[in-house]
Enzyme design. Sequence first.
Site, short mmCIF file in Angstrom:
data_model
loop_
_atom_site.label_atom_id
_atom_site.label_comp_id
_atom_site.label_asym_id
_atom_site.label_seq_id
_atom_site.Cartn_x
_atom_site.Cartn_y
_atom_site.Cartn_z
N HIS A 104 28.74 38.97 49.00
CA HIS A 104 29.70 39.77 48.22
C HIS A 104 29.09 41.12 47.91
O HIS A 104 27.88 41.25 47.76
CB HIS A 104 30.12 39.04 46.94
CG HIS A 104 28.98 38.57 46.10
ND1 HIS A 104 28.27 37.42 46.40
CD2 HIS A 104 28.38 39.10 45.02
CE1 HIS A 104 27.30 37.26 45.52
NE2 HIS A 104 27.34 38.28 44.66
N HIS A 106 29.19 44.26 45.23
CA HIS A 106 29.61 44.66 43.88
C HIS A 106 30.02 46.14 43.89
O HIS A 106 29.30 46.98 44.44
CB HIS A 106 28.44 44.56 42.89
CG HIS A 106 27.91 43.18 42.68
ND1 HIS A 106 28.26 42.41 41.59
CD2 HIS A 106 27.04 42.42 43.40
CE1 HIS A 106 27.61 41.24 41.64
NE2 HIS A 106 26.87 41.23 42.73
#
Length: 144
Positions: A104, A106
């Site tokens: 992922h 950010h």
Amino acid sequence: MDNCIFCKIAAGKIPSNTVYEDEDFRVILDLNQGMKGHMLILPKEHYENFYELPDELAAKAMILAKKLSLAARKAFEKAGTPLDGLNILQNNGEAAGQSVMHYHLHVLPRIKGDDPLFPLWSEAAMESGDMKALAESLKGALES
Ligand code: 5GP
Ligand code: ZN
């Protein structure tokens, strides 16, 4: 991946505050809003980290991060609280701060005086010969 929370969120099996979705990604608000507007770009396919992520998705994720950054800047400006900065952050491995083992990215809108991310690095000097050897070693790995 049956037991991966981000697989379930990305697939819409667990509800989330979704900001954006396309065939490759879902973008959600991070549970932790210590930095208001903190978003996570989640690929819908499970890849543990940056090493595993296919090049095409890596490129798409970065282009999406730019779109989200521009949108965040616009939204905060409109709300009367213009951003002072923005971080793009991506952690790989526990030592680097990764807590969910599904890649992922950010996106972190920043306001002056908000939480520091962490001290990024200390000012440690290295002998110039050692730096040359280090650069050569990385260059060699890149070319091999
Ligand atoms: P990492 O430390 O792996 O780079 O980041 C994981 C992030 O996922 C953390 O910022 C954490 O707050 C967020 N997070 C963990 N579980 C959930 C969840 O179930 N929903 C959402 N929206 N964020 C989560
Ligand atoms: Zn997953």
